[in-house]
Design a protein around this motif. Structure first.
Motif, PDB file in Angstrom:
ATOM      1  N   LEU A 422      11.068  -6.358   1.042  1.00 48.93           N
ATOM      2  CA  LEU A 422      11.794  -6.182   2.304  1.00 48.93           C
ATOM      3  C   LEU A 422      11.132  -6.992   3.417  1.00 48.93           C
ATOM      4  CD1 LEU A 422      12.598  -2.368   2.127  1.00 48.93           C
ATOM      5  CD2 LEU A 422      14.186  -4.271   1.816  1.00 48.93           C
ATOM      6  N   LYS A 423       9.819  -6.997   3.477  1.00 50.06           N
ATOM      7  CA  LYS A 423       9.051  -7.765   4.454  1.00 50.06           C
ATOM      8  C   LYS A 423       7.967  -8.513   3.691  1.00 50.06           C
ATOM      9  CE  LYS A 423       9.849  -4.458   8.196  1.00 50.06           C
ATOM     10  NZ  LYS A 423       9.206  -3.567   9.215  1.00 50.06           N
ATOM     11  N   ALA A 424       8.204  -9.782   3.491  1.00 51.16           N
ATOM     12  CA  ALA A 424       7.328 -10.567   2.622  1.00 51.16           C
ATOM     13  C   ALA A 424       5.879 -10.561   3.087  1.00 51.16           C
ATOM     14  CB  ALA A 424       7.842 -12.006   2.512  1.00 51.16           C
ATOM     15  N   ASP A 425       5.671 -10.549   4.409  1.00 50.70           N
ATOM     16  CA  ASP A 425       4.306 -10.624   4.905  1.00 50.70           C
ATOM     17  C   ASP A 425       3.598  -9.272   4.874  1.00 50.70           C
ATOM     18  OD1 ASP A 425       6.094  -9.684   6.739  1.00 50.70           O
ATOM     19  OD2 ASP A 425       5.047 -10.522   8.470  1.00 50.70           O
ATOM     20  N   GLU A 426       4.336  -8.167   4.706  1.00 47.20           N
ATOM     21  CA  GLU A 426       3.721  -6.834   4.714  1.00 47.20           C
ATOM     22  C   GLU A 426       3.737  -6.165   3.344  1.00 47.20           C
ATOM     23  OE1 GLU A 426       5.564  -4.433   7.637  1.00 47.20           O
ATOM     24  OE2 GLU A 426       5.242  -5.864   9.293  1.00 47.20           O
ATOM     25  N   ALA A 427       4.497  -6.716   2.416  1.00 44.92           N
ATOM     26  CA  ALA A 427       4.654  -6.060   1.107  1.00 44.92           C
ATOM     27  C   ALA A 427       3.382  -6.179   0.282  1.00 44.92           C
ATOM     28  CB  ALA A 427       5.814  -6.693   0.362  1.00 44.92           C
ATOM     29  N   PRO A 428       3.007  -5.101  -0.436  1.00 41.38           N
ATOM     30  CA  PRO A 428       1.853  -5.173  -1.340  1.00 41.38           C
ATOM     31  C   PRO A 428       2.217  -5.963  -2.589  1.00 41.38           C
ATOM     32  CG  PRO A 428       2.925  -3.053  -1.555  1.00 41.38           C
ATOM     33  CD  PRO A 428       3.641  -3.771  -0.447  1.00 41.38           C
ATOM     34  N   PRO A 429       1.223  -6.340  -3.353  1.00 40.14           N
ATOM     35  CA  PRO A 429       1.534  -7.022  -4.618  1.00 40.14           C
ATOM     36  C   PRO A 429       2.438  -6.133  -5.490  1.00 40.14           C
ATOM     37  CG  PRO A 429      -0.800  -7.166  -4.116  1.00 40.14           C
ATOM     38  CD  PRO A 429      -0.220  -6.214  -3.127  1.00 40.14           C
ATOM     39  N   PHE A 430       3.445  -6.745  -6.096  1.00 39.72           N
ATOM     40  CA  PHE A 430       4.406  -5.959  -6.904  1.00 39.72           C
ATOM     41  C   PHE A 430       3.775  -5.539  -8.232  1.00 39.72           C
ATOM     42  CE2 PHE A 430       7.779  -5.645 -10.098  1.00 39.72           C
ATOM     43  CZ  PHE A 430       8.557  -4.643  -9.525  1.00 39.72           C
ATOM     44  N   ASP A 431       3.938  -4.237  -8.579  1.00 37.84           N
ATOM     45  CA  ASP A 431       3.479  -3.702  -9.870  1.00 37.84           C
ATOM     46  C   ASP A 431       4.659  -3.000 -10.528  1.00 37.84           C
ATOM     47  OD1 ASP A 431       2.425  -1.851 -11.868  1.00 37.84           O
ATOM     48  OD2 ASP A 431       0.441  -2.398 -11.087  1.00 37.84           O
ATOM     49  N   PRO A 432       5.210  -3.530 -11.629  1.00 34.85           N
ATOM     50  CA  PRO A 432       6.426  -2.955 -12.236  1.00 34.85           C
ATOM     51  C   PRO A 432       6.231  -1.509 -12.707  1.00 34.85           C
ATOM     52  CG  PRO A 432       5.450  -4.588 -13.681  1.00 34.85           C
ATOM     53  CD  PRO A 432       4.724  -4.714 -12.375  1.00 34.85           C
ATOM     54  N   VAL A 433       5.027  -1.160 -13.189  1.00 35.94           N
ATOM     55  CA  VAL A 433       4.793   0.205 -13.691  1.00 35.94           C
ATOM     56  C   VAL A 433       4.822   1.197 -12.540  1.00 35.94           C
ATOM     57  CG1 VAL A 433       3.147   1.728 -14.839  1.00 35.94           C
ATOM     58  CG2 VAL A 433       3.473  -0.622 -15.669  1.00 35.94           C
ATOM     59  N   PHE A 434       4.075   0.910 -11.467  1.00 32.11           N
ATOM     60  CA  PHE A 434       4.031   1.868 -10.360  1.00 32.11           C
ATOM     61  C   PHE A 434       5.335   1.852  -9.550  1.00 32.11           C
ATOM     62  CE2 PHE A 434      -0.456   1.608 -11.341  1.00 32.11           C
ATOM     63  CZ  PHE A 434      -0.858   2.927 -11.185  1.00 32.11           C
ATOM     64  N   TYR A 435       6.040   0.726  -9.572  1.00 34.84           N
ATOM     65  CA  TYR A 435       7.354   0.696  -8.924  1.00 34.84           C
ATOM     66  C   TYR A 435       8.321   1.636  -9.668  1.00 34.84           C
ATOM     67  CZ  TYR A 435      11.795  -0.974  -7.092  1.00 34.84           C
ATOM     68  OH  TYR A 435      13.047  -1.050  -6.505  1.00 34.84           O
ATOM     69  N   THR A 436       8.278   1.570 -10.995  1.00 32.18           N
ATOM     70  CA  THR A 436       9.139   2.464 -11.783  1.00 32.18           C
ATOM     71  C   THR A 436       8.731   3.918 -11.588  1.00 32.18           C
ATOM     72  OG1 THR A 436       9.393   0.703 -13.426  1.00 32.18           O
ATOM     73  CG2 THR A 436      10.027   2.932 -14.105  1.00 32.18           C
ATOM     74  N   LEU A 437       7.438   4.191 -11.520  1.00 28.34           N
ATOM     75  CA  LEU A 437       6.980   5.554 -11.274  1.00 28.34           C
ATOM     76  C   LEU A 437       7.443   6.049  -9.918  1.00 28.34           C
ATOM     77  CD1 LEU A 437       3.318   5.552 -12.688  1.00 28.34           C
ATOM     78  CD2 LEU A 437       5.270   6.856 -13.548  1.00 28.34           C
ATOM     79  N   VAL A 443       8.517  13.122  -5.666  1.00 31.95           N
ATOM     80  CA  VAL A 443       7.578  13.612  -4.646  1.00 31.95           C
ATOM     81  C   VAL A 443       6.458  12.610  -4.407  1.00 31.95           C
ATOM     82  CG1 VAL A 443       5.997  15.464  -4.004  1.00 31.95           C
ATOM     83  CG2 VAL A 443       8.154  15.997  -5.194  1.00 31.95           C
ATOM     84  N   ILE A 444       5.873  12.106  -5.466  1.00 37.64           N
ATOM     85  CA  ILE A 444       4.730  11.203  -5.353  1.00 37.64           C
ATOM     86  C   ILE A 444       5.197   9.789  -4.958  1.00 37.64           C
ATOM     87  CG2 ILE A 444       2.770  10.206  -6.611  1.00 37.64           C
ATOM     88  CD1 ILE A 444       2.854  12.650  -8.431  1.00 37.64           C
ATOM     89  N   SER A 445       4.452   9.141  -4.063  1.00 39.23           N
ATOM     90  CA  SER A 445       4.789   7.777  -3.634  1.00 39.23           C
ATOM     91  C   SER A 445       3.565   6.875  -3.790  1.00 39.23           C
ATOM     92  CB  SER A 445       5.252   7.764  -2.178  1.00 39.23           C
ATOM     93  OG  SER A 445       5.472   6.436  -1.749  1.00 39.23           O
ATOM     94  N   PHE A 446       3.806   5.718  -4.433  1.00 45.66           N
ATOM     95  CA  PHE A 446       2.759   4.710  -4.585  1.00 45.66           C
ATOM     96  C   PHE A 446       2.984   3.532  -3.637  1.00 45.66           C
ATOM     97  CE2 PHE A 446       2.955   6.883  -8.684  1.00 45.66           C
ATOM     98  CZ  PHE A 446       1.630   7.250  -8.858  1.00 45.66           C
ATOM     99  N   GLY A 447       3.938   3.622  -2.720  1.00 45.05           N
ATOM    100  CA  GLY A 447       4.189   2.571  -1.742  1.00 45.05           C
ATOM    101  C   GLY A 447       4.978   1.399  -2.267  1.00 45.05           C
ATOM    102  N   GLN A 448       5.490   1.478  -3.495  1.00 49.71           N
ATOM    103  CA  GLN A 448       6.222   0.345  -4.076  1.00 49.71           C
ATOM    104  C   GLN A 448       7.717   0.420  -3.767  1.00 49.71           C
ATOM    105  OE1 GLN A 448       5.095  -2.281  -6.423  1.00 49.71           O
ATOM    106  NE2 GLN A 448       3.139  -1.788  -5.432  1.00 49.71           N
ATOM    107  N   GLU A 449       8.298   1.605  -3.900  1.00 50.68           N
ATOM    108  CA  GLU A 449       9.755   1.736  -3.724  1.00 50.68           C
ATOM    109  C   GLU A 449      10.188   1.319  -2.310  1.00 50.68           C
ATOM    110  OE1 GLU A 449      13.273   5.152  -3.899  1.00 50.68           O
ATOM    111  OE2 GLU A 449      11.169   5.709  -4.221  1.00 50.68           O
TER     112      GLU A 449
END
Length: 487
Positions: A422-437, A443-449
């Motif tokens: 959404l914001k290229a300069d603020e986005a963390p490195p993409f992780d497909p496993v934690f994004y899917t989680l 309830v739990i958020s890893f900051g990927q979604e």
């Protein structure tokens, strides 16, 4: 009674009575009482002569009078109603032309063993000793309703039949027996009625044949026994009624043939039974009614259970033999009233008492599935989701399997096609496993979604993962709650 009026045979009976000795008219032990109608005057005794002897017969000094007679043809009716007979009455191997009448009589002992009678009228008779009808053949009704017998009633090997009618062939209703009802091998063509009877000992009907097809063959409602009711190797054609019975010992139907096709076979509702044994015999033909019964030990083999049962409010402490739940559950599915939750709870409790938690869980799972069929469509749909995902909480590992499968699908898919940040300069490195989680776990958020936005059908997949995650979480919570409430 004048001596001059007596026949030679009756004189012999009079002399034997005074001395208290046994008199046997039979020419040989193989003599058949069934042929008694052809016996001659040398062995014929009139019933009123016997009555006079019992009420006011002669006595011999130093002896105890007794009527102890065998092999006689007794003509007329032996009428002892309301009489008090202080002597033993033993009329064995005799042939009676008319049914003896002992209504409300009081007697020391009555023995009609191996005799042939056209019936017996003995309502409310009082017998201070025993009453024996061993191997007696009765071609009419045996009326012993309200009898009071201090000792035992012996009916072993007896045969009873009567012309078809509404009256029971063997009437023992409201009888009180101080010891046993001993009747192995009894044959009754018609109804045997014991309702309201009180028997201090055991009712032994092993190898009995009680035939009254389509009607009551053994009517023993509110029967009370201090011992067992034994019907091992018996054959009951017609229904057996034990509603409200109180059996302190064992109701044993092992090896028995019980048949009343298309109708009730065993009615034992509201009864209290120490042990019920239904085993080793052919399947019961007809329905089994144990509603509201209380049984300490239920020994019932799955093969013996009929196609229709009624188990509402049945309670039992133990269940034997130990069988897998898969063999017990079909019995609950045959209940005439459909889904009966109490029956499942009882079976679950029985398995838990012996430590078989796996079988208990299977019973509870089957209970939820049966309950689901009674719900409206939306309830059935939600129940199906709970069943498929976590087995209603009884199979929690299913949820883990679903989560791992969806995690693998989402991780592989998003690893091959990274969603745009959404914001290229603020986005963390993409992780497909934690994004899917992040998508799966509500309830739990890893900051990927929140940092990435998939497009096209990848966005559709993300929605599916979110919805599936919520469903899994809800069903897991419902299953855990149900499991905790059971504990």
């Amino acid at each position: 009674m004048e001596i001059g009026d007596l026949t030679p045979a009756e004189l012999r009976v009079r002399e034997a009575f005074a001395a208290g000795v046994h008199l046997d008219f039979r020419p040989s032990p193989d003599d058949r009482p069934a042929d008694g109608a052809t016996w001659g005057p040398e062995r014929t005794v009139r019933a009123h002569v016997l009555r006079a002897l019992l009420l006011d017969g002669p006595r011999q000094d130093g002896e105890i009078p007794a009527l102890n007679l065998a092999g006689a043809r007794i003509t007329g009716q032996l009428d002892l109603q309301y009489a008090t007979v202080g002597h033993p009455v033993r009329l064995r191997h005799c042939h009676f032309a008319e049914a003896p009448r002992c209504y409300a009589a009081r007697m020391r002992e009555l023995n009609l063993s191996e005799s042939v009678l056209p019936g017996l009228v003995a309502h409310a008779v009082h017998v201070d000793g025993v009453l024996r009808l061993t191997r007696t053949r009765c071609t009419g009704t045996v009326r012993l309703g309200g009898a009071r017998i201090s000792g035992s009633l012996y009916l072993e090997g007896a045969e009873m039949s009567a012309p078809e009618g509404d009256d029971p062939v063997l009437q023992l209703n409201q009888a009180a027996i101080g010891a046993d009802l001993w009747a192995p091998g009894l044959r009754v063509q018609g109804q045997a009625r014991l309702n309201g009877a009180g028997i201090a000992g055991t009712v032994n009907l092993n190898e009995a044949r009680l035939h009254h097809p389509g009607r009551a063959a053994f009517d023993a409602e509110t029967l009370s026994t201090g011992g067992h009711v034994l019907l091992r190797h018996a054959e009951v054609l017609g229904w057996a009624g034990l509603r409200g019975a109180r059996i302190a010992g064992r109701l044993d139907l092992s090896y028995a043939r019980l048949s009343n096709p298309g109708g009730p076979m065993l009615r034992a509702s509201s009864s209290v039974i120490g042990e019920l044994w239904l085993r080793k015999g052919p399947p019961m033909e007809g329905s089994l009614n144990l509603r509201r019964a209380r049984i300490e030990r239920l020994m019932i083999e799955p093969e013996s259970v009929p196609g229709e049962v009624m188990l509402g409010d049945l309670t039992y402490t133990s269940l034997a033999p130990h069988e897998p739940a898969e063999r017990r559950l079909p019995m609950l599915e045959r209940d005439r009233n459909g889904y009966v939750p109490h029956a499942y709870q009882q079976l679950t409790a029985a398995y838990r008492r012996v430590g078989d938690d796996h079988a208990a869980r299977l019973v509870q799972l089957d209970k939820q599935r049966r309950h689901r069929r009674t719900l409206p469509w939306y309830g059935r749909l939600w129940g199906l989701v709970q069943d498929v995902t976590v087995g209603y909480g009884f199979r929690p590992l299913r949820a883990a399997g679903w989560l791992l499968s969806l995690l693998a699908i989402g991780s592989v898919t998003f690893a091959l096609h990274h969603p745009l940040p959404l914001k290229a300069d603020e986005a963390p490195p993409f992780d497909p496993v934690f994004y899917t989680l992040d998508l799966l776990l509500p309830v739990i958020s890893f900051g990927q979604e929140a940092a990435f936005a998939p497009a096209g059908w990848y966005q559709t997949l993300s929605y599916v993962l979110v919805v599936t995650g919520w469903i899994l979480a809800t069903t897991v919570l419902a299953g855990v709650t149900r499991s905790v409430s059971r504990q």
